[in-house]
Scaffold this motif. Sequence first.
Motif, short mmCIF file in Angstrom:
data_model
loop_
_atom_site.label_atom_id
_atom_site.label_comp_id
_atom_site.label_asym_id
_atom_site.label_seq_id
_atom_site.Cartn_x
_atom_site.Cartn_y
_atom_site.Cartn_z
N ARG A 75 42.71 40.73 45.45
CA ARG A 75 42.38 39.30 45.52
C ARG A 75 42.58 38.62 44.17
NH1 ARG A 75 37.90 41.34 48.54
NH2 ARG A 75 36.49 40.99 46.78
N ARG A 76 42.39 39.36 43.11
CA ARG A 76 42.54 38.79 41.77
C ARG A 76 43.99 38.64 41.36
NH1 ARG A 76 43.89 36.96 37.75
NH2 ARG A 76 43.13 37.21 35.61
N LEU A 77 44.84 39.61 41.69
CA LEU A 77 46.18 39.66 41.13
C LEU A 77 47.31 39.32 42.10
CD1 LEU A 77 45.76 42.97 39.05
CD2 LEU A 77 45.65 40.62 38.20
N PHE A 343 41.60 32.50 45.87
CA PHE A 343 41.67 33.73 46.66
C PHE A 343 40.69 34.78 46.17
CE2 PHE A 343 45.58 31.87 48.18
CZ PHE A 343 45.68 32.35 49.47
N ARG A 344 40.34 34.73 44.90
CA ARG A 344 39.41 35.73 44.36
C ARG A 344 38.04 35.62 45.02
NH1 ARG A 344 39.94 34.61 39.36
NH2 ARG A 344 38.08 33.34 39.03
N THR A 345 37.64 34.41 45.37
CA THR A 345 36.31 34.20 45.97
C THR A 345 36.37 33.63 47.38
OG1 THR A 345 36.22 31.98 44.96
CG2 THR A 345 35.27 33.83 43.70
N LEU A 346 37.52 33.71 48.01
CA LEU A 346 37.69 33.14 49.35
C LEU A 346 36.78 33.84 50.36
CD1 LEU A 346 39.50 31.01 50.80
CD2 LEU A 346 40.99 32.92 51.45
N PRO A 347 35.85 33.13 50.99
CA PRO A 347 34.91 33.77 51.92
C PRO A 347 35.60 34.54 53.04
CG PRO A 347 34.18 31.55 51.39
CD PRO A 347 35.55 31.69 50.81
#
Length: 651
Positions: A75-77, A343-347
């Motif tokens: 999700r981070r990269l 996207f890193r924190t997308l529920p």
Amino acid sequence: MSISRPIRLDIQALRAAAVLMVVIFHLWPNRLSGGFAGVNVFFVISGYLISGSLFSEVADRGRVHLAQFWAKRIRRLLPAALFVIGITTLAVIVFVPSFTGQAFFAEAVASTFYFENWQLAGSATDYFASATSPFQHFWSLAVEEQFYILWPLLLTVLASAFPRNSTRAFKHTLLIATLGSFAYSLFVSYAQPSLAYFTTLGRVWEFGLGALVALLGHKIRLTNKAQVALSLLGFAAIIASALAFNDKIAFPGWAALLPALGTAAVILAGVQSLPAWLDRLYGLRPIAFTGQISYSLYLWHWPLIILLPWATGYQLRAYELISILVASYVLAYLSKRFMEDRFRTLPALTRRKPRFTFALAAAISIVLLAISGAGAVSASMANLKQSYLPPTLDRAKSDTADPNHKCMTDAESVEVKICQYGRIGADYRVLLVGDSHAAMHLGAWKFLAENGHFELNLAYKASCSFNLERRSDSARGQTCQQWNINLQKRLAAEQPYDLVLTSYFTAVRATERDGQSESAVVAGFKSAWEPLQKRGSTLVAIRDGVNMDKRMRDCWESAVYDASKCSMAEMNAFIADLAQRAASSPPGALTLDFTDLYCQNGRCPAMIKGNYVYRDSSHISLDFSRGMVGDWYHRLKQLGVTLPKIQALEN
């Protein structure tokens, strides 16, 4: 095990320094010749941050939750990376000619699935070469992703095997891996430089260095003054590497210690809270902002550098490159805000099990694979159609009879390579020997060998003539001299050649001693030729070709689609060829001069009869070399050289 604060401003400053080093180096390599060391900074930072997180998880839970860890990394990269790969692939399809673009699609796939570093290592890519793909910078991200996959697995095994003493197991394993990787990096940096730059095994020690700081750094107590000194000295070491390094050093090798240790020093100094004034310095808005967008800035800058010339039709001038820097910042900010952070924190992802993230990443990757595959097929079909037409400029600039210089001895190597073509073991044998200006005639001679059913051998070394003169004390000078000695021994042990052809780049002086007389150079040619002539070889010295002047070279190098108007005066196109002088004096040798093929009516144009003459500013193109086949055949026969009969050339 590790002490961390919500935001490490010193680490953000490190990221800013690292990405700016790389970006400025790529935009203006002569301004910051060692900017490529910025990647080393990123590796140490990643080793510290990821290892610190993993060590804390093991300390709290006794193990690493692998699926969650990998899902977070994805999700981070991946969102920003896959988006850039997709846009870049589409841009290649739209703007890049099929011959050049075809090679790019394989690297798009390698970048999508994070094995680009091995793709480049396998093709013996020179990182510092000018002709590169818009995906090449993904090599470092591939190394990082491989680390993110293997390192948590290893920690999980160690934590399970040594549940009561995992810290000690981590420490010993880290020390062994770091020292072993560094030793391997030293070895391969000198033995196989192209592999050394890209191999994951030779980069593990940099991640390991960061991991050691994460594991043990909190045990070291520093005074405020010591913190400040260590932090500033660390940054000084990083800046020194950017200013002092260049593409001539063996890298990573010993040199990589400077930026890596500098980075470790900065991180170690900041394990405890830094003095407020130093934190404020590192937190200055331009520095902090660049650090925050550093990942996306790294992703975007390189495709823009490579693809904009194809989109505009010309190579951007130095001052115009500022527009690429600005555009990179804008795109990086947008990517950070709408791709990375979202996207890193997308529920929809964080609330579901990791396998949903894996499946989504796999689906997008497969779509990119399909796009790259379609682009490759389209380019292949276009190339097939174009094979019956004169080569386009991009093909002329990259096509060569010796792909990736596999037969060439590198500038600082003494290994003798002899490549064989045609009918191996035939009675009639030809040797093409010298530097790359001898090898540029390989296209014609491969045709002659294959159709004349004789054996052709090629031996050449970068920037090193076939000459036994005494060379300079520089590394290139001494290796050139030793290569010539080794080559003579090799040739003496083999069957004699019927015909020996030699040429050299007359403009190269890198291996000559200061004050070297022309008579000494001439004598060196004769000494190299004599053993072959005594064994019955007919020796032919080929006059060197056109050396473009600055105006023609600038015209040629700035052209993207059409260089047909580039030319120069014949009277300025040639440099005194001392091999020709050696051939014209006793005991002598035959000579060939193709000036009339390169130049017409007092001018030496880049295109003759619809075909590009050159591959770069001094080497002829593969297609032009092949077009010289008939001239070679008939002119040698006119000189009295006996060649196997080739019926197609008899008329």
